[in-house]
Design a protein around this motif. Structure first.
Motif, PDB file in Angstrom:
ATOM      1  N   ASP A 356       0.843  -1.092  -0.013  1.00  0.00           N
ATOM      2  CA  ASP A 356       0.102   0.047  -0.144  1.00  0.00           C
ATOM      3  C   ASP A 356       0.772   1.275   0.118  1.00  0.00           C
ATOM      4  OD1 ASP A 356       0.881  -0.438   2.480  1.00  0.00           O
ATOM      5  OD2 ASP A 356      -1.075  -0.300   3.594  1.00  0.00           O
ATOM      6  N   SER A 357       1.983   1.236   0.718  1.00  0.00           N
ATOM      7  CA  SER A 357       2.921   2.448   0.676  1.00  0.00           C
ATOM      8  C   SER A 357       3.356   2.708  -0.624  1.00  0.00           C
ATOM      9  CB  SER A 357       3.656   2.390   1.906  1.00  0.00           C
ATOM     10  OG  SER A 357       4.432   1.079   1.809  1.00  0.00           O
ATOM     11  N   ALA A 358       3.630   1.490  -1.220  1.00  0.00           N
ATOM     12  CA  ALA A 358       4.374   1.642  -2.788  1.00  0.00           C
ATOM     13  C   ALA A 358       3.396   2.186  -3.630  1.00  0.00           C
ATOM     14  CB  ALA A 358       4.924   0.447  -3.064  1.00  0.00           C
ATOM     15  N   PHE A 364       1.397   9.795  -5.879  1.00  0.00           N
ATOM     16  CA  PHE A 364       1.859  11.068  -5.180  1.00  0.00           C
ATOM     17  C   PHE A 364       2.876  11.707  -5.985  1.00  0.00           C
ATOM     18  CE2 PHE A 364       4.639  13.815  -2.548  1.00  0.00           C
ATOM     19  CZ  PHE A 364       3.662  14.862  -2.257  1.00  0.00           C
ATOM     20  N   ILE A 365       3.938  10.577  -6.304  1.00  0.00           N
ATOM     21  CA  ILE A 365       5.042  11.164  -7.484  1.00  0.00           C
ATOM     22  C   ILE A 365       4.518  11.847  -8.714  1.00  0.00           C
ATOM     23  CG2 ILE A 365       6.882  10.155  -8.842  1.00  0.00           C
ATOM     24  CD1 ILE A 365       7.577   8.683  -6.203  1.00  0.00           C
ATOM     25  N   VAL A 403       9.124   2.300  -8.713  1.00  0.00           N
ATOM     26  CA  VAL A 403      10.659   2.541  -9.240  1.00  0.00           C
ATOM     27  C   VAL A 403      10.290   3.100 -10.649  1.00  0.00           C
ATOM     28  CG1 VAL A 403      12.301   1.221 -10.442  1.00  0.00           C
ATOM     29  CG2 VAL A 403      11.621   0.585  -8.116  1.00  0.00           C
ATOM     30  N   ASN A 404       9.225   2.653 -11.489  1.00  0.00           N
ATOM     31  CA  ASN A 404       8.784   3.314 -12.675  1.00  0.00           C
ATOM     32  C   ASN A 404       8.488   4.814 -12.425  1.00  0.00           C
ATOM     33  OD1 ASN A 404       7.470   3.910 -15.069  1.00  0.00           O
ATOM     34  ND2 ASN A 404       6.701   1.890 -15.394  1.00  0.00           N
ATOM     35  N   ALA A 405       7.663   5.325 -11.403  1.00  0.00           N
ATOM     36  CA  ALA A 405       7.278   6.413 -11.220  1.00  0.00           C
ATOM     37  C   ALA A 405       8.551   7.429 -10.972  1.00  0.00           C
ATOM     38  CB  ALA A 405       6.274   6.506 -10.061  1.00  0.00           C
ATOM     39  N   PRO A 527      10.741  17.719 -19.625  1.00  0.00           N
ATOM     40  CA  PRO A 527      10.251  16.965 -20.555  1.00  0.00           C
ATOM     41  C   PRO A 527       8.869  16.332 -20.255  1.00  0.00           C
ATOM     42  CG  PRO A 527      12.291  16.123 -19.877  1.00  0.00           C
ATOM     43  CD  PRO A 527      11.939  17.193 -18.811  1.00  0.00           C
ATOM     44  N   GLU A 528       7.985  15.894 -21.253  1.00  0.00           N
ATOM     45  CA  GLU A 528       6.862  15.186 -21.153  1.00  0.00           C
ATOM     46  C   GLU A 528       6.873  13.926 -20.182  1.00  0.00           C
ATOM     47  OE1 GLU A 528       3.186  13.427 -23.988  1.00  0.00           O
ATOM     48  OE2 GLU A 528       5.103  14.389 -24.735  1.00  0.00           O
ATOM     49  N   LEU A 529       6.070  13.727 -19.511  1.00  0.00           N
ATOM     50  CA  LEU A 529       6.016  12.599 -18.530  1.00  0.00           C
ATOM     51  C   LEU A 529       5.382  11.392 -19.199  1.00  0.00           C
ATOM     52  CD1 LEU A 529       6.337  11.311 -15.909  1.00  0.00           C
ATOM     53  CD2 LEU A 529       3.925  11.802 -15.416  1.00  0.00           C
ATOM     54  N   LYS A 530       6.431  10.450 -19.422  1.00  0.00           N
ATOM     55  CA  LYS A 530       5.858   9.179 -19.975  1.00  0.00           C
ATOM     56  C   LYS A 530       6.397   8.090 -19.318  1.00  0.00           C
ATOM     57  CE  LYS A 530       6.463  10.966 -24.476  1.00  0.00           C
ATOM     58  NZ  LYS A 530       7.153  10.698 -26.255  1.00  0.00           N
ATOM     59  N   LEU A 531       5.475   7.177 -18.924  1.00  0.00           N
ATOM     60  CA  LEU A 531       5.634   6.094 -17.870  1.00  0.00           C
ATOM     61  C   LEU A 531       6.094   4.548 -18.470  1.00  0.00           C
ATOM     62  CD1 LEU A 531       2.965   7.074 -15.437  1.00  0.00           C
ATOM     63  CD2 LEU A 531       5.523   7.424 -15.180  1.00  0.00           C
TER      64      LEU A 531
END
Length: 536
Positions: A356-358, A364-365, A403-405, A527-531
């Motif tokens: 849940d914290s992850a 939030f990020i 980690v991705n975020a 830059p543009e945010l891309k995940l």
């Protein structure tokens, strides 16, 4: 305050006293004799040059002071990596200043020197900071040339970065106050403007001895590549001066002429001091690893001690929220170190990242990226939760989401390691590998793949596999392994290798974060945010 508070306060003050003692030794550079030789040539030390150049009563944030600490003992060491550097103000302009230390092996480049200089250029490029080079170097340290000369992240990358920064429109000024030899000769010439000091400054691809050996020509250094030669004959340098002070005065005049550049536009209002006493950080951070409330620390760092928590009652082992630091709007992601209880009744250990914290931290990020709010990570993490319950609930999936975020976040990230920074928790909380604009450590920081006790027991099992070991030998082996491992987890070991940019007094946390955001604000490009593929 209670006894535990007093003990923690005393421990932190002792740690800071030890840090200052080590820094005082580093500040001596190559030693008093080497400094005396500088004086004989009417040369200042690198720290004296920086003090003269920077605006009086302004902030100078030194970076990499512990670079090379306790390394290269067989060669007499390399204090501060042979380079004194940091972010300061010249004619009111925030800039990066990089000064070779000629007292350390004639300013020669060790492997850590190259790594440090590349990091400093990286910071200048990421934040569009003007960069001033105070050049006084004999070039590559020849006994270790194979570790500094040919690879991608070695000496030659410096000049590649000169070219890249020039193309980016980043101002580069080089003041040559001593030798500038061989490949290093390209650095001042690839800068926008080159200044030289008569009698001491010299620039050439090959010095007099090598010229004699290569082509049989007898020539002195001043005639070959001194200030008069390069300002009057070759046209390589732009200005010459009789003294270092005159040279540095001209650098200040050049900096005063720089035009305004676009800003990123991060929000800042009138700063307010924390309502709660920042000096209490010393006692609130436990010296013995016991649980504590991270919010207590945050309230002594942020303006007016005001912290708006995001999803306060969910994913409680990571604290997220909005605040201001020295007026700058920030999003804070911090490990909660007290034991908490979830709504499901599950007791969760502080410092551990649960599903849940992850999940909360990742969300939030992304919110901060959406709102163009810089991120501050406060690390005291022991890793992700393990065991069948977490594995079956998909902890790896949720960890991958975080980690991705972190990896793809486009707003500036600043990381401060307060305590533990273990395992994948280091990655998820924006460790060095995840491109924080700046990363700092308190003297209480520990950086490793896992805690010393667990690592020692694991290594002992591997070392003794397949043979009988009595209790006495087991204890001896365990102690040896743990002592070696504990040495490698200290902030000094990390700072020596530039895993962190500096070890700081906890009371400096507000200042370094503010200076970092001010630097980041000079780069208008977000830059543009891309995940990419996001695990759900």
């Amino acid at each position: 305050m209670d006894i535990a508070y007093n003990l923690s306060e005393d421990k932190m003050k002792q740690s800071l006293s030890e840090m200052r003692r080590r820094l005082e030794k580093i500040y001596e550079g190559g030693g008093k004799k080497a400094i005396a030789r500088q004086r004989e040539k009417n040369k200042l030390t690198p720290r004296e040059r920086i003090a003269y150049l920077t605006d009086k009563d302004s902030t100078f944030t030194e970076l990499g002071a512990f670079a090379g600490y306790e390394m290269y003992a067989e060669y007499g060491g390399c204090p501060a990596g042979g380079t004194v550097a940091g972010i300061g103000y010249v004619s009111g302009r925030q800039c990066m200043i990089v000064a070779n230390d000629q007292t350390v092996k004639a300013g020669a480049w060790f492997p850590i020197t190259g790594k440090k200089n590349l990091r400093l250029q990286e910071i200048a490029m990421e934040n569009h900071l003007p960069i001033i080079y105070l050049v006084d170097s004999a070039g590559v340290f020849l006994p270790m040339q194979d570790e500094i000369f040919p690879d991608k992240e070695h000496f030659g990358r410096i000049f590649r970065n000169n070219a890249k920064m020039s193309a980016m429109g980043i101002t580069q000024i080089a003041a040559v106050m001593g030798a500038c030899v061989a490949g290093g000769a390209y650095l001042p010439i690839m800068s926008d403007e080159t200044l030289m000091v008569t009698g001491n400054g010299s620039i050439f691809l090959a010095g007099p001895y090598l010229v004699k050996a290569a082509v049989g020509e007898d020539i002195d250094a001043e005639t070959l590549g001194g200030a008069a030669t390069h300002t009057e004959l070759s046209g390589i340098a732009d200005y010459k001066f009789d003294t270092e002070q005159q040279c540095l005065d001209q650098v200040r005049r050049i900096m005063s002429l720089l035009g305004e550049t676009p800003r990123a536009g991060f929000d800042r209002i009138e700063p307010k001091a924390p309502a709660k006493d920042p000096s209490e950080l010393y006692g609130l951070f436990p010296h013995d690893g016991k649980p504590y409330d991270m919010v207590d620390l945050i309230e002594r760092i942020v303006d007016d001690s005001a912290f708006d928590q995001f999803k306060e009652d969910y994913g409680k082992t990571i604290v997220c929220g909005y605040a201001r630091i020295d007026g700058w709007a920030v999003g804070i992601v911090a490990n909660q170190r007290k034991i908490v209880k979830s709504r499901k009744g599950e007791m969760q250990m502080g410092g551990v990242i649960y599903n849940d914290s992850a999940d909360k931290a990742a969300r939030f990020i992304l919110n901060c990226n959406q709102k163009k709010i810089p991120l501050v990570f406060l690390q005291d993490v022991t890793g992700f939760m393990v065991g069948s319950r977490s594995e079956h609930a998909g902890i790896i999936k949720d960890g991958a989401k975080l980690v991705n975020a972190v990896a793809n976040s486009v707003v500036p990230k600043i990381t401060v390691i307060l305590g533990n920074s273990f395992g994948a928790g280091n990655y998820a909380m924006c460790g060095k590998a995840y491109d924080p604009r700046f990363i700092y450590a308190w003297p209480s920081a520990k950086i490793a793949v896992m805690g010393g006790e667990q690592a020692a027991k694991t290594l002992l099992q591997i070392q003794t596999a397949g043979r009988e070991v009595d209790a006495a030998e087991e204890k001896k082996l365990l102690d040896e392994i743990k002592n070696r491992y504990d040495t490698q987890t200290t902030p000094y070991y990390a700072a020596a290798r530039l895993w962190v940019d500096a070890i700081i007094d906890p009371l400096a946390t507000r200042q370094v974060i503010s200076e970092g955001i001010k630097a980041a604000n000079q780069n208008p490009v977000i830059p543009e945010l891309k995940l990419g593929v996001f695990q759900v």
